[in-house]
Design an enzyme around this catalytic site. Structure first.
Site, short mmCIF file in Angstrom:
data_model
loop_
_atom_site.label_atom_id
_atom_site.label_comp_id
_atom_site.label_asym_id
_atom_site.label_seq_id
_atom_site.Cartn_x
_atom_site.Cartn_y
_atom_site.Cartn_z
CG HIS A 161 -2.09 -0.92 1.11
ND1 HIS A 161 -1.99 -2.24 1.48
CD2 HIS A 161 -3.35 -0.74 0.66
CE1 HIS A 161 -3.16 -2.84 1.27
NE2 HIS A 161 -4.00 -1.95 0.77
CE LYS A 165 -3.65 -0.54 4.93
NZ LYS A 165 -4.94 0.10 5.31
#
Length: 272
Positions: A161, A165
């Site tokens: 990600h 995040k």
């Protein structure tokens, strides 16, 4: 053009975030629902501004507020991609309003889940680590493959990600791990390995491993690896557009309008 008051009214929490902006724009453009509220945390510089203008677009006639109780009172649905503590607060308020609460928040601990479960006695709650059709199909496939293979096949879940995040493994990775554990007939909590570093020793037999990558603007990539001596099976999903998660969440909030109070997930929404 003003949306019909007969359409379900939707509130977006975390309005300034990536998902909040995407959801706000999609609801405003929809002919199946209308935007009636946008919520941000107290002190945020969007408070008091038009949600559309704050996001750099056209005015939508909805003012960003830090009072979720007031916003939820006008809503039939809440779409929530925020933080665990905020989501628990929103679940209680959505239950008071008898509004459908769609939860895409990740990083939820057992204590959070217990409070969400209590709220679901009074309102529809749809919670999923990932709202996309593709990921939910991947989840179903992961369980099926795990059912078919014995413990000689090691299971590893690798997720990637964007750099911002804050939780790891991702909610989607944990959802996939739970599916693998259910397929194998074991408890994920007792058979989970993650964050390997240094001299770790041999891999524990039957464990489900997790690895996390963070960098750049990666939207979301997940591999489920089944590895045995001499062969591997890899199931993969790659997201290239954040709107796929928003589409799933909005599908869920509309689906929930005709359901009885309780906890649901995207498998229920998609009929899988």
């Amino acid at each position: 053009m003003t949306a019909s008051p007969d359409l379900p009214g939707i509130v977006v929490t975390g309005a300034s975030g990536r998902m909040g902006r995407t959801l706000t724009a999609m609801i405003a453009a929809s002919d199946r629902m209308r935007l009636v509220g946008a919520v941000e945390r107290a002190g945020h510089d969007w408070i008091g501004r038009d949600a559309g203008e704050a996001a750099g677009g056209q005015a939508l006639g909805v003012t960003v507020t830090d009072d979720p109780l007031d916003a939820f009172a006008r809503a039939q649905g809440i779409v929530d991609f925020t933080s665990p503590d905020a989501t628990v607060e929103f679940a209680a308020l959505a239950a008071q309003a008898r509004a459908v609460h769609v939860i895409g928040t990740t990083g939820l601990e057992p204590s959070h889940l217990a409070q969400i479960k209590a709220a679901a006695r009074h309102a529809v709650i749809v919670r999923a680590g990932n709202m996309s059709l593709g990921v939910n199909l991947l989840t179903r496939l992961t369980r099926k493959v795990a059912e078919a293979l014995d413990a000689d096949w090691d299971i590893e879940i690798v997720e990637a990600h964007h750099r911002l995040k804050v939780d790891a493994p991702s909610g989607t990775a944990l959802m996939l791990g739970q599916a693998a554990a259910e397929g194998r007939g074991i408890d994920l909590g007792d058979n989970r390995e993650s964050g390997r570093d240094g001299i770790t020793g041999a891999r524990n037999a039957g464990a489900i491993g997790f690895s996390s990558i963070r960098g750049g603007d990666i939207i979301g990539e997940h591999d489920v690896i089944f590895a045995a001596a001499g062969e591997r099976i890899i199931l993969r999903h790659i997201a290239t557009d954040r709107t796929l998660f928003a589409r799933g969440a909005l599908r869920a909030v509309l689906w929930g309008q005709s359901q009885k109070p309780g906890e649901y997930d995207m498998m229920d929404v998609l009929g899988l």
